[in-house]
Design a protein around this motif. Sequence first.
Motif, PDB file in Angstrom:
ATOM      1  N   LEU A  97       0.806  -1.219   0.000  1.00  0.00           N
ATOM      2  CA  LEU A  97       0.000   0.000   0.000  1.00  0.00           C
ATOM      3  C   LEU A  97       0.840   1.270   0.000  1.00  0.00           C
ATOM      4  N   LEU A  98       2.140   1.135   0.154  1.00  0.00           N
ATOM      5  CA  LEU A  98       2.998   2.313   0.287  1.00  0.00           C
ATOM      6  C   LEU A  98       3.192   2.997  -1.062  1.00  0.00           C
ATOM      7  N   LEU A  99       2.933   4.305  -1.113  1.00  0.00           N
ATOM      8  CA  LEU A  99       3.119   5.084  -2.332  1.00  0.00           C
ATOM      9  C   LEU A  99       4.548   5.613  -2.388  1.00  0.00           C
ATOM     10  N   SER A 100       5.509   4.717  -2.459  1.00  0.00           N
ATOM     11  CA  SER A 100       6.898   5.146  -2.578  1.00  0.00           C
ATOM     12  C   SER A 100       7.166   5.585  -4.005  1.00  0.00           C
ATOM     13  N   SER A 101       8.139   6.452  -4.179  1.00  0.00           N
ATOM     14  CA  SER A 101       8.414   6.993  -5.501  1.00  0.00           C
ATOM     15  C   SER A 101       8.852   5.919  -6.478  1.00  0.00           C
ATOM     16  N   ARG A 102       9.514   4.890  -5.992  1.00  0.00           N
ATOM     17  CA  ARG A 102       9.991   3.829  -6.873  1.00  0.00           C
ATOM     18  C   ARG A 102       8.860   3.135  -7.606  1.00  0.00           C
ATOM     19  N   SER A 103       7.657   3.160  -7.039  1.00  0.00           N
ATOM     20  CA  SER A 103       6.540   2.464  -7.664  1.00  0.00           C
ATOM     21  C   SER A 103       6.020   3.176  -8.902  1.00  0.00           C
ATOM     22  N   ALA A 104       6.476   4.403  -9.191  1.00  0.00           N
ATOM     23  CA  ALA A 104       6.073   5.121 -10.398  1.00  0.00           C
ATOM     24  C   ALA A 104       7.144   5.082 -11.473  1.00  0.00           C
ATOM     25  N   LEU A 105       8.289   4.468 -11.174  1.00  0.00           N
ATOM     26  CA  LEU A 105       9.378   4.442 -12.146  1.00  0.00           C
ATOM     27  C   LEU A 105       9.090   3.440 -13.261  1.00  0.00           C
ATOM     28  N   SER A 106       9.736   3.641 -14.406  1.00  0.00           N
ATOM     29  CA  SER A 106       9.528   2.774 -15.553  1.00  0.00           C
ATOM     30  C   SER A 106      10.870   2.290 -16.081  1.00  0.00           C
ATOM     31  N   GLY A 107      10.817   1.291 -16.966  1.00  0.00           N
ATOM     32  CA  GLY A 107      12.034   0.761 -17.553  1.00  0.00           C
ATOM     33  C   GLY A 107      12.938   0.150 -16.510  1.00  0.00           C
ATOM     34  N   GLU A 108      14.226   0.493 -16.581  1.00  0.00           N
ATOM     35  CA  GLU A 108      15.210  -0.012 -15.631  1.00  0.00           C
ATOM     36  C   GLU A 108      15.641   1.055 -14.627  1.00  0.00           C
ATOM     37  N   ALA A 109      14.831   2.089 -14.456  1.00  0.00           N
ATOM     38  CA  ALA A 109      15.125   3.096 -13.433  1.00  0.00           C
ATOM     39  C   ALA A 109      14.861   2.512 -12.052  1.00  0.00           C
ATOM     40  N   GLY A 111      -4.266  12.797 -16.327  1.00  0.00           N
ATOM     41  CA  GLY A 111      -3.978  12.496 -17.717  1.00  0.00           C
ATOM     42  C   GLY A 111      -2.842  11.493 -17.820  1.00  0.00           C
ATOM     43  N   SER A 112      -1.834  11.830 -18.596  1.00  0.00           N
ATOM     44  CA  SER A 112      -0.685  10.951 -18.799  1.00  0.00           C
ATOM     45  C   SER A 112       0.417  11.178 -17.776  1.00  0.00           C
ATOM     46  N   TRP A 113       0.231  12.138 -16.873  1.00  0.00           N
ATOM     47  CA  TRP A 113       1.245  12.464 -15.870  1.00  0.00           C
ATOM     48  C   TRP A 113       0.970  11.746 -14.560  1.00  0.00           C
ATOM     49  N   ASP A 114       2.047  11.402 -13.873  1.00  0.00           N
ATOM     50  CA  ASP A 114       1.941  10.809 -12.546  1.00  0.00           C
ATOM     51  C   ASP A 114       3.099  11.339 -11.696  1.00  0.00           C
ATOM     52  N   PHE A 115       2.779  11.879 -10.514  1.00  0.00           N
ATOM     53  CA  PHE A 115       3.795  12.415  -9.603  1.00  0.00           C
ATOM     54  C   PHE A 115       3.646  11.732  -8.252  1.00  0.00           C
ATOM     55  N   CYS A 165       9.265  11.460  -7.660  1.00  0.00           N
ATOM     56  CA  CYS A 165       9.314  10.822  -8.968  1.00  0.00           C
ATOM     57  C   CYS A 165       8.231  11.395  -9.858  1.00  0.00           C
ATOM     58  N   ALA A 166       8.558  11.609 -11.133  1.00  0.00           N
ATOM     59  CA  ALA A 166       7.600  12.052 -12.142  1.00  0.00           C
ATOM     60  C   ALA A 166       7.617  11.061 -13.292  1.00  0.00           C
ATOM     61  N   SER A 167       6.442  10.754 -13.817  1.00  0.00           N
ATOM     62  CA  SER A 167       6.314   9.802 -14.910  1.00  0.00           C
ATOM     63  C   SER A 167       5.337  10.352 -15.940  1.00  0.00           C
ATOM     64  N   TYR A 168       5.644  10.133 -17.221  1.00  0.00           N
ATOM     65  CA  TYR A 168       4.784  10.619 -18.307  1.00  0.00           C
ATOM     66  C   TYR A 168       4.668   9.532 -19.371  1.00  0.00           C
ATOM     67  N   LYS A 169       3.445   9.272 -19.808  1.00  0.00           N
ATOM     68  CA  LYS A 169       3.202   8.257 -20.839  1.00  0.00           C
ATOM     69  C   LYS A 169       2.687   8.922 -22.099  1.00  0.00           C
ATOM     70  N   PHE A 170       3.325   8.594 -23.244  1.00  0.00           N
ATOM     71  CA  PHE A 170       2.887   9.093 -24.542  1.00  0.00           C
ATOM     72  C   PHE A 170       2.907   7.932 -25.520  1.00  0.00           C
ATOM     73  N   GLN A 171       1.714   7.545 -25.964  1.00  0.00           N
ATOM     74  CA  GLN A 171       1.555   6.407 -26.851  1.00  0.00           C
ATOM     75  C   GLN A 171       2.224   5.175 -26.239  1.00  0.00           C
ATOM     76  N   ALA A 172       3.195   4.575 -26.913  1.00  0.00           N
ATOM     77  CA  ALA A 172       3.800   3.342 -26.396  1.00  0.00           C
ATOM     78  C   ALA A 172       4.976   3.592 -25.478  1.00  0.00           C
ATOM     79  N   PHE A 173       5.339   4.879 -25.247  1.00  0.00           N
ATOM     80  CA  PHE A 173       6.505   5.205 -24.430  1.00  0.00           C
ATOM     81  C   PHE A 173       6.075   5.695 -23.047  1.00  0.00           C
ATOM     82  N   THR A 174       6.846   5.306 -22.024  1.00  0.00           N
ATOM     83  CA  THR A 174       6.682   5.834 -20.670  1.00  0.00           C
ATOM     84  C   THR A 174       8.050   6.309 -20.177  1.00  0.00           C
TER      85      THR A 174
END
Length: 353
Positions: free
Chosen positions: A152-164, A246-250, A276-285
């Motif tokens: 349940l913890l909203l740690s910043s790592r949970s919004a990361l993508s790829g190999e970050a 929208g496509s943003w997540d902070f 952490c900030a994350s943005y999704k556009f089409q097939a890329f995050t």
Amino acid sequence: MKNSFLMTGLHGLIFGFVLSAAAQTPSRLVSDIDRRLGPRTTFQKPIAYDIADHTVLLEGAVFSGGTYLFDSVNSQGLVQDTEGWDGFYGGIVDLRIARKMGNALSYGIDGRTIFEGTGSSDFTFEDTRFDIYLRGRYGQISYGDFDDRNALLLSSRSALSGEATLFYDGFFNPPGGKAFRYRGRFSSFLVDAAVDDNGENYNIGFLYRSPTATKKDSWSLDYHGGDYLERYARNGVTAGYDIAYGSWDFKVAASWDQFDPYADFDSFDRISASFCASYKFQAFTWSAGLMLSETNGGDLETTYTAGIRYDMARGLSLNTGYFYIDSDSIGTDGNPIAAGNFSGMRSSISYRF
């Protein structure tokens, strides 16, 4: 008679799974794998069967790639500490068996295997986990270690993508040992409380999600305590906030942990904050994260990272990421708590089924 036979068979399966998993000690967060995976599409479903009034579901993910370290003074086992390029592979496989009864109760067993290996080491089954549960109107009670204890913890790592990755963000939650656990939903609140079967570690977490349709706000609070590394009595609190529009997540999180050495040393604190900030556009995050921390009044510890995931097809993703950590993190007893000093890049391809 039929139900009695099915219950006997299920109990035998559960007992066998418990025996096979009893000697394992989980050490890998499932969220380390999740950020490589894209969201499920409409046509992508787990493998499921109906067998003797029970639902049997099989799902998982496999991945393979490589790590290149630019500089490494001490990786503390967080990444493979070899010069230049080093390959890795791994995956996670879940097998779930459940049955919903006529009285609105359901029961089941969840099994999980996490495996991994590198170019410079042998293949290993890292974790074998299970949960036995009973679910009803007022929540679920279970015994086992199937899920991460900081779910349940909203740690910043949970919004990361790829190999970050943000090393140590959420790291001080209770370990993944087998525990008695209660989970429940009350309106917009989720509750998750657990205590190890030996009573050494315990935690309770809360998560609130706003019911708005366009903008999603979420808050989490997690308290954890008990033994840490068999060297300290530990207590800590971690709070997180998430906003998705929208496509943003902070996500932003802050934590405080106090460690009391079993040996004759003074207690000390560790504080940290991450974003952490994350943005999704089409097939890329795309995503990027930063973590600042301090242990025992020492030097400022920094960790930052950036990553990209490209969802090529259903369940198939290409991942890459950069990471950097500069953390001494020494306690009053002279031992490291969250040490590491290295930087590098990592790329992988993953498939989810």
